[in-house]
Design a protein around this motif. Structure first.
Motif, PDB file in Angstrom:
ATOM      1  N   THR A  50      36.050 -17.587  -9.451  1.00 34.71           N
ATOM      2  CA  THR A  50      35.722 -18.467  -8.331  1.00 34.71           C
ATOM      3  C   THR A  50      37.006 -19.108  -7.840  1.00 34.71           C
ATOM      4  O   THR A  50      37.952 -19.303  -8.597  1.00 34.71           O
ATOM      5  CB  THR A  50      34.738 -19.577  -8.736  1.00 34.71           C
ATOM      6  N   SER A  51      37.041 -19.407  -6.549  1.00 36.58           N
ATOM      7  CA  SER A  51      38.194 -20.109  -5.995  1.00 36.58           C
ATOM      8  C   SER A  51      37.792 -20.779  -4.692  1.00 36.58           C
ATOM      9  O   SER A  51      36.850 -20.352  -4.021  1.00 36.58           O
ATOM     10  CB  SER A  51      39.360 -19.146  -5.761  1.00 36.58           C
ATOM     11  N   ALA A  52      38.516 -21.817  -4.370  1.00 33.21           N
ATOM     12  CA  ALA A  52      38.339 -22.480  -3.082  1.00 33.21           C
ATOM     13  C   ALA A  52      39.208 -21.735  -2.072  1.00 33.21           C
ATOM     14  O   ALA A  52      40.388 -21.503  -2.322  1.00 33.21           O
ATOM     15  CB  ALA A  52      38.751 -23.936  -3.172  1.00 33.21           C
ATOM     16  N   ILE A  53      38.625 -21.315  -0.961  1.00 30.24           N
ATOM     17  CA  ILE A  53      39.403 -20.574   0.031  1.00 30.24           C
ATOM     18  C   ILE A  53      39.817 -21.452   1.203  1.00 30.24           C
ATOM     19  O   ILE A  53      40.738 -21.132   1.916  1.00 30.24           O
ATOM     20  CB  ILE A  53      38.656 -19.313   0.522  1.00 30.24           C
ATOM     21  N   MET A  54      39.126 -22.550   1.402  1.00 33.47           N
ATOM     22  CA  MET A  54      39.506 -23.567   2.377  1.00 33.47           C
ATOM     23  C   MET A  54      38.659 -24.791   2.099  1.00 33.47           C
ATOM     24  O   MET A  54      37.729 -24.733   1.299  1.00 33.47           O
ATOM     25  CB  MET A  54      39.343 -23.075   3.823  1.00 33.47           C
ATOM     26  N   ASP A  55      38.961 -25.865   2.734  1.00 36.68           N
ATOM     27  CA  ASP A  55      38.237 -27.105   2.495  1.00 36.68           C
ATOM     28  C   ASP A  55      36.740 -26.908   2.738  1.00 36.68           C
ATOM     29  O   ASP A  55      36.334 -26.485   3.811  1.00 36.68           O
ATOM     30  CB  ASP A  55      38.780 -28.207   3.404  1.00 36.68           C
ATOM     31  N   GLY A  56      35.936 -27.147   1.718  1.00 37.48           N
ATOM     32  CA  GLY A  56      34.489 -27.032   1.851  1.00 37.48           C
ATOM     33  C   GLY A  56      33.947 -25.630   1.681  1.00 37.48           C
ATOM     34  O   GLY A  56      32.761 -25.398   1.874  1.00 37.48           O
ATOM     35  N   SER A  57      34.803 -24.669   1.345  1.00 39.48           N
ATOM     36  CA  SER A  57      34.353 -23.286   1.153  1.00 39.48           C
ATOM     37  C   SER A  57      34.837 -22.756  -0.188  1.00 39.48           C
ATOM     38  O   SER A  57      35.878 -23.162  -0.689  1.00 39.48           O
ATOM     39  CB  SER A  57      34.879 -22.375   2.263  1.00 39.48           C
ATOM     40  N   SER A  58      34.082 -21.833  -0.724  1.00 35.74           N
ATOM     41  CA  SER A  58      34.427 -21.242  -2.009  1.00 35.74           C
ATOM     42  C   SER A  58      34.029 -19.783  -1.998  1.00 35.74           C
ATOM     43  O   SER A  58      33.262 -19.351  -1.144  1.00 35.74           O
ATOM     44  CB  SER A  58      33.686 -21.988  -3.131  1.00 35.74           C
ATOM     45  N   GLU A  59      34.564 -19.017  -2.941  1.00 37.76           N
ATOM     46  CA  GLU A  59      34.156 -17.624  -3.083  1.00 37.76           C
ATOM     47  C   GLU A  59      33.894 -17.339  -4.542  1.00 37.76           C
ATOM     48  O   GLU A  59      34.474 -17.956  -5.430  1.00 37.76           O
ATOM     49  CB  GLU A  59      35.194 -16.663  -2.512  1.00 37.76           C
ATOM     50  N   ILE A  60      32.991 -16.414  -4.774  1.00 37.63           N
ATOM     51  CA  ILE A  60      32.658 -15.955  -6.115  1.00 37.63           C
ATOM     52  C   ILE A  60      32.840 -14.442  -6.124  1.00 37.63           C
ATOM     53  O   ILE A  60      32.291 -13.753  -5.266  1.00 37.63           O
ATOM     54  CB  ILE A  60      31.204 -16.312  -6.495  1.00 37.63           C
ATOM     55  N   LEU A  61      33.625 -13.954  -7.075  1.00 38.21           N
ATOM     56  CA  LEU A  61      33.823 -12.519  -7.221  1.00 38.21           C
ATOM     57  C   LEU A  61      33.324 -12.096  -8.586  1.00 38.21           C
ATOM     58  O   LEU A  61      33.499 -12.824  -9.568  1.00 38.21           O
ATOM     59  CB  LEU A  61      35.301 -12.148  -7.092  1.00 38.21           C
ATOM     60  N   VAL A  62      32.677 -10.942  -8.638  1.00 34.85           N
ATOM     61  CA  VAL A  62      32.177 -10.389  -9.889  1.00 34.85           C
ATOM     62  C   VAL A  62      32.799  -9.004 -10.049  1.00 34.85           C
ATOM     63  O   VAL A  62      32.731  -8.183  -9.148  1.00 34.85           O
ATOM     64  CB  VAL A  62      30.638 -10.286  -9.897  1.00 34.85           C
ATOM     65  N   PHE A  63      33.420  -8.781 -11.202  1.00 29.23           N
ATOM     66  CA  PHE A  63      34.042  -7.501 -11.513  1.00 29.23           C
ATOM     67  C   PHE A  63      33.355  -6.903 -12.741  1.00 29.23           C
ATOM     68  O   PHE A  63      32.977  -7.637 -13.649  1.00 29.23           O
ATOM     69  CB  PHE A  63      35.520  -7.679 -11.889  1.00 29.23           C
ATOM     70  N   GLY A  64      33.234  -5.605 -12.763  1.00 31.56           N
ATOM     71  CA  GLY A  64      32.693  -4.927 -13.931  1.00 31.56           C
ATOM     72  C   GLY A  64      32.980  -3.439 -13.820  1.00 31.56           C
ATOM     73  O   GLY A  64      33.281  -2.950 -12.744  1.00 31.56           O
ATOM     74  N   THR A  65      32.848  -2.724 -14.930  1.00 28.32           N
ATOM     75  CA  THR A  65      33.057  -1.283 -14.950  1.00 28.32           C
ATOM     76  C   THR A  65      31.737  -0.599 -15.242  1.00 28.32           C
ATOM     77  O   THR A  65      31.132  -0.836 -16.288  1.00 28.32           O
ATOM     78  CB  THR A  65      34.103  -0.916 -16.024  1.00 28.32           C
ATOM     79  N   ALA A  66      31.302   0.224 -14.301  1.00 31.22           N
ATOM     80  CA  ALA A  66      30.074   0.999 -14.497  1.00 31.22           C
ATOM     81  C   ALA A  66      30.397   2.191 -15.394  1.00 31.22           C
ATOM     82  O   ALA A  66      31.414   2.865 -15.195  1.00 31.22           O
ATOM     83  CB  ALA A  66      29.543   1.480 -13.148  1.00 31.22           C
ATOM     84  N   VAL A  67      29.562   2.429 -16.414  1.00 34.30           N
ATOM     85  CA  VAL A  67      29.807   3.521 -17.350  1.00 34.30           C
ATOM     86  C   VAL A  67      28.561   4.402 -17.487  1.00 34.30           C
ATOM     87  O   VAL A  67      27.434   3.964 -17.296  1.00 34.30           O
ATOM     88  CB  VAL A  67      30.220   3.004 -18.748  1.00 34.30           C
ATOM     89  N   LYS A  68      28.805   5.647 -17.812  1.00 31.59           N
ATOM     90  CA  LYS A  68      27.749   6.621 -18.093  1.00 31.59           C
ATOM     91  C   LYS A  68      27.829   6.965 -19.577  1.00 31.59           C
ATOM     92  O   LYS A  68      28.876   7.363 -20.063  1.00 31.59           O
ATOM     93  CB  LYS A  68      27.957   7.868 -17.229  1.00 31.59           C
ATOM     94  N   LEU A  69      26.742   6.773 -20.289  1.00 29.32           N
ATOM     95  CA  LEU A  69      26.724   7.052 -21.729  1.00 29.32           C
ATOM     96  C   LEU A  69      26.313   8.496 -21.978  1.00 29.32           C
ATOM     97  O   LEU A  69      25.500   9.060 -21.246  1.00 29.32           O
ATOM     98  CB  LEU A  69      25.762   6.106 -22.430  1.00 29.32           C
TER      99      LEU A  69
END
Length: 70
Positions: A50-69
């Motif tokens: 998460t981070s503030a991108i400007m006054d009163g705004s924020s962003e949420i990023l989700v990272f992950g690795t998709a795998v095939k078993l």
């Protein structure tokens, strides 16, 4: 790619918390949908940023690795 949600944070603390929770859930849902489209069996190494991108705004990023078993 990371699944990114940007939102404007205006209102009470409870409203802001609810909007952040909704944004997190949306980002997770998009990541899961993308993994399902690729016929992945799981997502590993999930990270949230998460981070503030400007006054009163924020962003949420989700990272992950998709795998095939095997």
């Amino acid at each position: 790619p990371p699944y990114e949600i940007r939102l404007s944070l205006v209102g009470s603390e409870m409203c802001i918390r609810d909007r952040l929770n909704d944004a997190r859930d949306t980002a997770i849902s998009r990541m899961v949908s993308s993994a399902q489209e690729k016929n992945a069996d799981a997502i590993i190494g999930i990270r949230f940023t998460t981070s503030a991108i400007m006054d009163g705004s924020s962003e949420i990023l989700v990272f992950g690795t998709a795998v095939k078993l095997d």
